[in-house]
Design a protein around this motif. Sequence first.
Motif, PDB file in Angstrom:
ATOM      1  N   LEU A  82       0.840  -1.189   0.000  1.00 49.95           N
ATOM      2  CA  LEU A  82       0.000   0.000   0.000  1.00 49.95           C
ATOM      3  C   LEU A  82       0.876   1.240   0.000  1.00 49.95           C
ATOM      4  CD1 LEU A  82      -2.946   1.172   0.477  1.00 49.95           C
ATOM      5  CD2 LEU A  82      -2.413   1.072   2.925  1.00 49.95           C
ATOM      6  N   THR A  83       0.453   2.272  -0.715  1.00 51.90           N
ATOM      7  CA  THR A  83       1.117   3.561  -0.562  1.00 51.90           C
ATOM      8  C   THR A  83       0.126   4.680  -0.845  1.00 51.90           C
ATOM      9  OG1 THR A  83       3.152   4.791  -0.941  1.00 51.90           O
ATOM     10  CG2 THR A  83       2.024   3.965  -2.898  1.00 51.90           C
ATOM     11  N   TYR A  84       0.586   5.894  -0.600  1.00 54.16           N
ATOM     12  CA  TYR A  84      -0.225   7.076  -0.876  1.00 54.16           C
ATOM     13  C   TYR A  84       0.661   8.064  -1.608  1.00 54.16           C
ATOM     14  CZ  TYR A  84       2.141   7.892   3.571  1.00 54.16           C
ATOM     15  OH  TYR A  84       3.082   7.948   4.565  1.00 54.16           O
ATOM     16  N   SER A  85       0.166   8.577  -2.711  1.00 53.64           N
ATOM     17  CA  SER A  85       0.931   9.534  -3.511  1.00 53.64           C
ATOM     18  C   SER A  85       0.051  10.016  -4.639  1.00 53.64           C
ATOM     19  CB  SER A  85       2.184   8.872  -4.091  1.00 53.64           C
ATOM     20  OG  SER A  85       2.745   9.677  -5.104  1.00 53.64           O
ATOM     21  N   SER A  86       0.151  11.294  -4.934  1.00 53.11           N
ATOM     22  CA  SER A  86      -0.519  11.768  -6.141  1.00 53.11           C
ATOM     23  C   SER A  86       0.512  12.003  -7.235  1.00 53.11           C
ATOM     24  CB  SER A  86      -1.273  13.076  -5.851  1.00 53.11           C
ATOM     25  OG  SER A  86      -0.358  14.030  -5.354  1.00 53.11           O
ATOM     26  N   ILE A 106       2.969  -0.669   4.240  1.00 54.73           N
ATOM     27  CA  ILE A 106       3.011   0.618   3.533  1.00 54.73           C
ATOM     28  C   ILE A 106       4.439   0.924   3.095  1.00 54.73           C
ATOM     29  CG2 ILE A 106       2.711   3.128   3.795  1.00 54.73           C
ATOM     30  CD1 ILE A 106       0.481   2.562   5.813  1.00 54.73           C
ATOM     31  N   ILE A 107       4.586   1.373   1.870  1.00 50.70           N
ATOM     32  CA  ILE A 107       5.868   1.960   1.454  1.00 50.70           C
ATOM     33  C   ILE A 107       5.652   3.462   1.299  1.00 50.70           C
ATOM     34  CG2 ILE A 107       7.630   2.101  -0.348  1.00 50.70           C
ATOM     35  CD1 ILE A 107       7.286  -0.795  -0.876  1.00 50.70           C
ATOM     36  N   PRO A 108       6.114   4.246   2.258  1.00 51.04           N
ATOM     37  CA  PRO A 108       5.871   5.689   2.206  1.00 51.04           C
ATOM     38  C   PRO A 108       6.746   6.348   1.138  1.00 51.04           C
ATOM     39  CG  PRO A 108       7.290   5.172   4.052  1.00 51.04           C
ATOM     40  CD  PRO A 108       6.924   3.854   3.423  1.00 51.04           C
ATOM     41  N   PRO A 109       6.406   7.568   0.735  1.00 48.27           N
ATOM     42  CA  PRO A 109       7.127   8.204  -0.380  1.00 48.27           C
ATOM     43  C   PRO A 109       8.588   8.539  -0.083  1.00 48.27           C
ATOM     44  CG  PRO A 109       5.027   9.310   0.055  1.00 48.27           C
ATOM     45  CD  PRO A 109       5.255   8.361   1.189  1.00 48.27           C
TER      46      PRO A 109
END
Lengths: 321, 321
Positions: free
Chosen positions: B75-79, B145-148
């Motif tokens: 999972l990650t979060y990034s635009s 999670i792999i964060p940015p």
Amino acid sequence: MALPVTYDHVAQAAQRLDGIAHRTPVLTSRTLDARTQAAVALKCENFQRTGAFKIRGAYNALTRLVADTEATDVLTYSSGNHAQAVALAARELGVAAHIIMPENAPTVKLDATAGYGADIITYDPEATTREALADDVATTHGWPIIPPYDHPDVVAGQGTVGDELLTDVPELDMLLVCCGGGGLLSGCAIAAKERAPGCTVIGVEPARADDATRSFHTGRLHTVHNPDTIADGARTPSLGEVTFPLVQAHVDDMVTVSEAAIKRAMYFLWTRMKLVVEPTGALATAALLSGAVGAPGQTVGAIISGGNVDMARAAALFEDV
Amino acid sequence: MALPVTYDHVAQAAQRLDGIAHRTPVLTSRTLDARTQAAVALKCENFQRTGAFKIRGAYNALTRLVADTEATDVLTYSSGNHAQAVALAARELGVAAHIIMPENAPTVKLDATAGYGADIITYDPEATTREALADDVATTHGWPIIPPYDHPDVVAGQGTVGDELLTDVPELDMLLVCCGGGGLLSGCAIAAKERAPGCTVIGVEPARADDATRSFHTGRLHTVHNPDTIADGARTPSLGEVTFPLVQAHVDDMVTVSEAAIKRAMYFLWTRMKLVVEPTGALATAALLSGAVGAPGQTVGAIISGGNVDMARAAALFEDV
């Protein structure tokens, strides 16, 4: 009749250009390979000094001219990349450059050429041709002319593009080269046939400026008049006395691509490969991406000839890709 | 306390990335050298897979995660560029990627990320934060999670950019790196200080998003909230728990550049060097061209972090350069 340019001339040009022209990189892309089912090597002359391959032929010709004649001035005519190339080559060699450009040439090109210290001679393209004016000026002043493509030393210089590519990718099965007056195409074909005799060399033109393709297929010189193509480097009226026989001797085929295919290839190169490429510079890639040339499983070289395009013009072209 | 990332981690990341990440070229320009009075080497991560350096950290982190935990999902979060990087890394490793992106993200970025086979989870940025949502989703499904940027393996992966540059240009006197969350900056600083201990490492931020610069100079963590800069990769709120101490340990200085300077550098890179570079990717060059950093007579590396920018947006930016 013996042809006026051989591989030896290309190899000698390469020595003269050492330290003068950039040895431009060859880039690859998994996306491009996947789309074309080939291993594509892009020779990036958009990274060349002045933003295009033209410095190679201009410098090679001018350095020979200076050595042979002790010329202090040189004359040429061009509204495009050859103008900046001669201007820079002259500056490098301490020679005065006089460049005939149409008075309606884009300000950015006039400025860039003047920026290299060249003397710009403008003319009204409705009233005279650049060749006629060049002959007049050359006769009046006794200045030698370095034409944009139809000169053995110019061809030999442009051939170093192909020579470098074959050094980096010796296993090339096919080489795609854009074609205007045929200087780059014939020079690269000479290099390719020497370095990799089995390599198929194909010239690429806009369908709207297909004079060289017709000349190649019919064996007699066809011309076009001011063709309406976005590939301004391919708007030249015809192959030349030097380049036509060389193309006939060393090129295996000529193909054409549509304006839409040029635009799409250019867009691909900008957006996916992050390369600023002018329309003429996208011709070879367009032949592959459009399917005009198929080379499944092969190693294919495609030359990106230059990257001199106004940003606003490029953005306008991309609006309807 | 021992720092969580060392040069050994960068070297190990380089081995893992061999054959996965492109070894991007280093380009030079006589014009750039003349304008800056320095010998400038541009490390072109705009030519990296997915168009930015982010694949290095994402792949390094994910391959370690898979080896350690046999994870089947991530999972990650990034635009931005990290989204595509995790999507591609996951595809390469046969893992399912779930990417949290704001529902108002540009369609082109949503499409590009989905194009790598990732599962996109959109959210309303007015109603929740991406970090809060990520925690919820991660807890519910048990997905790592792999964060940015704020992760040792991500930092080590990004450090391979600097490591490669030092291999190509070992005599570097100075290294300029753009700074968002500090992953690229801290990783490259680790590499530079090991490979060339005398090399001065400087981070570059937009003046409008100068949180890391303020954190660096004050020694305590500053944050910005949704800063109004064209350099979207530098809109991150702050350095992280991992990156801040690394920046403090290995970076020599931080400088900022104006929006106009970013635009001018970007325009220079596009028009003169024929490189498609996104605003964040032009930060390091902007520091040199604007005079924020002076390095007369020195050999200076500047990292171009990426080239993912919409053509129409770039054209609009260039209208008032």
